[in-house]
Design a protein around this motif. Structure first.
Motif, PDB file in Angstrom:
ATOM      1  N   THR A 285      -8.848  -2.101 -10.268  1.00  0.00           N
ATOM      2  CA  THR A 285      -9.561  -2.599  -9.091  1.00  0.00           C
ATOM      3  C   THR A 285      -9.959  -4.070  -9.207  1.00  0.00           C
ATOM      4  O   THR A 285     -10.618  -4.604  -8.314  1.00  0.00           O
ATOM      5  CB  THR A 285     -10.811  -1.749  -8.810  1.00  0.00           C
ATOM      6  N   ASP A 286      -9.567  -4.726 -10.293  1.00  0.00           N
ATOM      7  CA  ASP A 286      -9.724  -6.169 -10.367  1.00  0.00           C
ATOM      8  C   ASP A 286      -8.595  -6.874  -9.621  1.00  0.00           C
ATOM      9  O   ASP A 286      -8.645  -8.087  -9.416  1.00  0.00           O
ATOM     10  CB  ASP A 286      -9.758  -6.628 -11.825  1.00  0.00           C
ATOM     11  N   LEU A 287      -7.578  -6.106  -9.215  1.00  0.00           N
ATOM     12  CA  LEU A 287      -6.445  -6.633  -8.472  1.00  0.00           C
ATOM     13  C   LEU A 287      -6.452  -6.095  -7.044  1.00  0.00           C
ATOM     14  O   LEU A 287      -7.047  -5.050  -6.758  1.00  0.00           O
ATOM     15  CB  LEU A 287      -5.128  -6.254  -9.158  1.00  0.00           C
ATOM     16  N   VAL A 288      -5.752  -6.779  -6.157  1.00  0.00           N
ATOM     17  CA  VAL A 288      -5.771  -6.406  -4.745  1.00  0.00           C
ATOM     18  C   VAL A 288      -5.175  -5.015  -4.526  1.00  0.00           C
ATOM     19  O   VAL A 288      -5.606  -4.268  -3.635  1.00  0.00           O
ATOM     20  CB  VAL A 288      -5.025  -7.469  -3.903  1.00  0.00           C
ATOM     21  N   THR A 289      -4.189  -4.623  -5.334  1.00  0.00           N
ATOM     22  CA  THR A 289      -3.587  -3.301  -5.174  1.00  0.00           C
ATOM     23  C   THR A 289      -4.611  -2.188  -5.411  1.00  0.00           C
ATOM     24  O   THR A 289      -4.704  -1.237  -4.634  1.00  0.00           O
ATOM     25  CB  THR A 289      -2.410  -3.131  -6.146  1.00  0.00           C
ATOM     26  N   GLY A 290      -5.387  -2.314  -6.482  1.00  0.00           N
ATOM     27  CA  GLY A 290      -6.405  -1.307  -6.764  1.00  0.00           C
ATOM     28  C   GLY A 290      -7.505  -1.307  -5.728  1.00  0.00           C
ATOM     29  O   GLY A 290      -8.024  -0.250  -5.348  1.00  0.00           O
ATOM     30  N   GLN A 291      -7.876  -2.490  -5.248  1.00  0.00           N
ATOM     31  CA  GLN A 291      -8.944  -2.576  -4.250  1.00  0.00           C
ATOM     32  C   GLN A 291      -8.546  -1.885  -2.953  1.00  0.00           C
ATOM     33  O   GLN A 291      -9.360  -1.198  -2.334  1.00  0.00           O
ATOM     34  CB  GLN A 291      -9.277  -4.052  -4.007  1.00  0.00           C
ATOM     35  N   ILE A 292      -7.311  -2.036  -2.540  1.00  0.00           N
ATOM     36  CA  ILE A 292      -6.836  -1.366  -1.331  1.00  0.00           C
ATOM     37  C   ILE A 292      -6.726   0.135  -1.554  1.00  0.00           C
ATOM     38  O   ILE A 292      -6.963   0.942  -0.643  1.00  0.00           O
ATOM     39  CB  ILE A 292      -5.487  -1.967  -0.888  1.00  0.00           C
ATOM     40  N   ASN A 293      -6.389   0.530  -2.769  1.00  0.00           N
ATOM     41  CA  ASN A 293      -6.236   1.961  -3.061  1.00  0.00           C
ATOM     42  C   ASN A 293      -7.553   2.730  -2.976  1.00  0.00           C
ATOM     43  O   ASN A 293      -7.551   3.938  -2.737  1.00  0.00           O
ATOM     44  CB  ASN A 293      -5.643   2.153  -4.458  1.00  0.00           C
ATOM     45  N   VAL A 294      -8.688   2.060  -3.192  1.00  0.00           N
ATOM     46  CA  VAL A 294      -9.968   2.780  -3.230  1.00  0.00           C
ATOM     47  C   VAL A 294     -10.279   3.483  -1.907  1.00  0.00           C
ATOM     48  O   VAL A 294     -10.539   4.689  -1.896  1.00  0.00           O
ATOM     49  CB  VAL A 294     -11.112   1.833  -3.654  1.00  0.00           C
ATOM     50  N   PRO A 295     -10.279   2.796  -0.749  1.00  0.00           N
ATOM     51  CA  PRO A 295     -10.535   3.527   0.498  1.00  0.00           C
ATOM     52  C   PRO A 295      -9.477   4.589   0.803  1.00  0.00           C
ATOM     53  O   PRO A 295      -9.804   5.662   1.326  1.00  0.00           O
ATOM     54  CB  PRO A 295     -10.537   2.426   1.566  1.00  0.00           C
ATOM     55  N   LEU A 296      -8.206   4.298   0.472  1.00  0.00           N
ATOM     56  CA  LEU A 296      -7.155   5.276   0.722  1.00  0.00           C
ATOM     57  C   LEU A 296      -7.352   6.516  -0.142  1.00  0.00           C
ATOM     58  O   LEU A 296      -7.175   7.656   0.329  1.00  0.00           O
ATOM     59  CB  LEU A 296      -5.785   4.650   0.425  1.00  0.00           C
ATOM     60  N   ALA A 297      -7.727   6.313  -1.402  1.00  0.00           N
ATOM     61  CA  ALA A 297      -7.984   7.445  -2.290  1.00  0.00           C
ATOM     62  C   ALA A 297      -9.199   8.237  -1.826  1.00  0.00           C
ATOM     63  O   ALA A 297      -9.222   9.466  -1.894  1.00  0.00           O
ATOM     64  CB  ALA A 297      -8.189   6.949  -3.720  1.00  0.00           C
ATOM     65  N   LEU A 298     -10.225   7.531  -1.344  1.00  0.00           N
ATOM     66  CA  LEU A 298     -11.422   8.218  -0.866  1.00  0.00           C
ATOM     67  C   LEU A 298     -11.108   9.044   0.367  1.00  0.00           C
ATOM     68  O   LEU A 298     -11.612  10.173   0.516  1.00  0.00           O
ATOM     69  CB  LEU A 298     -12.521   7.191  -0.555  1.00  0.00           C
ATOM     70  N   ALA A 299     -10.282   8.523   1.257  1.00  0.00           N
ATOM     71  CA  ALA A 299      -9.876   9.304   2.432  1.00  0.00           C
ATOM     72  C   ALA A 299      -9.155  10.578   2.014  1.00  0.00           C
ATOM     73  O   ALA A 299      -9.382  11.658   2.573  1.00  0.00           O
ATOM     74  CB  ALA A 299      -8.983   8.454   3.337  1.00  0.00           C
ATOM     75  N   ASN A 300      -8.294  10.469   1.015  1.00  0.00           N
ATOM     76  CA  ASN A 300      -7.601  11.654   0.506  1.00  0.00           C
ATOM     77  C   ASN A 300      -8.580  12.652  -0.092  1.00  0.00           C
ATOM     78  O   ASN A 300      -8.467  13.857   0.121  1.00  0.00           O
ATOM     79  CB  ASN A 300      -6.557  11.250  -0.535  1.00  0.00           C
ATOM     80  N   ARG A 301      -9.566  12.154  -0.844  1.00  0.00           N
ATOM     81  CA  ARG A 301     -10.513  13.072  -1.484  1.00  0.00           C
ATOM     82  C   ARG A 301     -11.380  13.768  -0.448  1.00  0.00           C
ATOM     83  O   ARG A 301     -11.699  14.951  -0.583  1.00  0.00           O
ATOM     84  CB  ARG A 301     -11.405  12.294  -2.477  1.00  0.00           C
ATOM     85  N   ILE A 302     -11.781  13.044   0.598  1.00  0.00           N
ATOM     86  CA  ILE A 302     -12.534  13.684   1.678  1.00  0.00           C
ATOM     87  C   ILE A 302     -11.667  14.748   2.353  1.00  0.00           C
ATOM     88  O   ILE A 302     -12.164  15.802   2.764  1.00  0.00           O
ATOM     89  CB  ILE A 302     -12.994  12.623   2.702  1.00  0.00           C
ATOM     90  N   GLY A 303     -10.371  14.468   2.433  1.00  0.00           N
ATOM     91  CA  GLY A 303      -9.449  15.426   3.023  1.00  0.00           C
ATOM     92  C   GLY A 303      -9.053  16.557   2.097  1.00  0.00           C
ATOM     93  O   GLY A 303      -8.236  17.416   2.467  1.00  0.00           O
ATOM     94  N   GLY A 304      -9.598  16.588   0.883  1.00  0.00           N
ATOM     95  CA  GLY A 304      -9.343  17.687  -0.036  1.00  0.00           C
ATOM     96  C   GLY A 304      -8.217  17.464  -1.020  1.00  0.00           C
ATOM     97  O   GLY A 304      -7.814  18.397  -1.727  1.00  0.00           O
TER      98      GLY A 304
END
Length: 343
Positions: A285-304
């Motif tokens: 998450t020190d890089l732009v790829t990881g930073q973008i992945n955080v909201p996408l991963a959270l959306a997946n986790r909320i979705g189960g």
């Protein structure tokens, strides 16, 4: 037995060989040796220049790729967390640049950041464990659900922290409950006002739906330098407890970590099958790829959907696309409300 004459002959031989070498080097072999060395130096110089050019080109390509991904971020994140409220818990001092970037990506996904909370050294300091145990006893009456009776102090504190950030007032889903406010006040103050268990950047008035837990990145060690000691097992357990409580007590949680390496929390979670199956992680998450992945991963986790995202072993580069349902929040219905209730 070797006599004195043998030593004399040996010394004479050495000096003769040295003299011959000097004579040849300064005479007939001088130009050959000089030309050979000059050619080798020139070849090395050309190779160095070629490597420098190649490195500059690679760095430029990498910069272009980062610029492209950064520009594509809003489009990738658009609508991923629309209407969701997210609390951010830092497990220690996180670089401001990384924290700001994560906030930006959450905002681009449509989420609202409701809180920024940072754990202090008091959270894991072994010298104040007695204080933490006493505090847990004071907090337990405000916890709902209450942790198991045999839960460790770290788990109790983690539950208290998460409940303080996500519990809404039954009559007003847009406000924290009284118990949540009490818990947060207790955790952010102490007998010594200079050493609370957590610090809160701004007043927290709105409950969160989900949680992003930000790990303290493990700094790279220069070649030949002595690496810092790895976090103790107790510290790792306390940090994992926060991530676990965030997942259990909210609609979804993600660990946002730095680069993979010895001592990272992501490595500790992936090394434990049960934890890896229950908790979502994002590295880099020190890089732009990881930073973008955080909201996408959270959306997946909320979705189960649980997953681990990054470029290391056991990780997936990009979370899958997911469409979450719209958020619906309503106040609790009074016990005597409903059909036949008095106006």
């Amino acid at each position: 037995m070797i006599d004195f004459r043998y030593h004399v002959v040996s010394l004479i031989s050495v000096f003769l060989a040295l003299a011959v070498g000097i004579a040849l080097g300064a005479g007939p072999l001088k130009e050959t040796i000089g030309d050979t060395l000059t050619g080798q130096v020139e070849q090395l110089r050309q190779e160095k220049d070629a490597l420098r050019t190649e490195l500059d080109g690679t760095a430029g390509d990498l910069k272009d790729s980062e610029t492209y991904i950064d520009a594509a971020g809003p489009q990738l994140l658009d609508g991923a967390l629309t209407g969701r409220r997210v609390a951010v818990i830092a497990l220690g001092k996180v670089p401001d640049k990384t924290q700001t970037a994560l906030d930006q990506r959450l905002d681009q996904s449509g989420a609202t950041v409701t809180a920024h909370v940072t754990l202090t050294d008091m959270w894991t300091d072994p010298d104040v464990r007695t204080f933490r145990q006493a505090l847990v006893g004071q907090l337990t009456p405000y916890l709902d659900p209450a942790p198991p009776a045999d839960a460790a102090v770290e788990a109790d504190l983690a539950s208290a922290l998460v409940q303080a950030l996500v519990t809404a007032d039954p009559a007003n889903p847009d406000a924290l409950s009284n118990d949540a406010s009490t818990l947060l006040d207790a955790l952010s103050s102490s007998d010594n006002k200079d050493n609370p268990l957590v610090t809160v950047s701004d007043p927290v008035t709105m409950p969160a739906d989900a949680v992003v837990v930000v790990a303290v990145p493990v700094e790279p060690v220069a070649s030949g330098a002595t690496p810092p000691p790895a976090p103790s097992a107790d510290v790792v357990a306390a940090q994992v407890a926060v991530v676990s409580a965030a997942q259990k007590l909210s609609t979804g949680a993600v660990l946002a970590d730095g680069q993979r390496g010895k001592g990272t929390l992501t490595d500790a979670i992936l090394a434990d099958g049960d934890l890896a199956a229950a908790l979502t992680t994002v590295s880099g998450t020190d890089l732009v790829t990881g930073q973008i992945n955080v909201p996408l991963a959270l959306a997946n986790r909320i979705g189960g959907v649980n997953g681990h995202y990054g470029f290391g072993d056991g990780e997936t580069p990009l979370p899958p696309a997911v469409q979450l349902p719209a958020v619906s929040r309503t106040a609790a219905v009074p016990q005597d409300a409903g059909v036949g209730a008095a106006p």
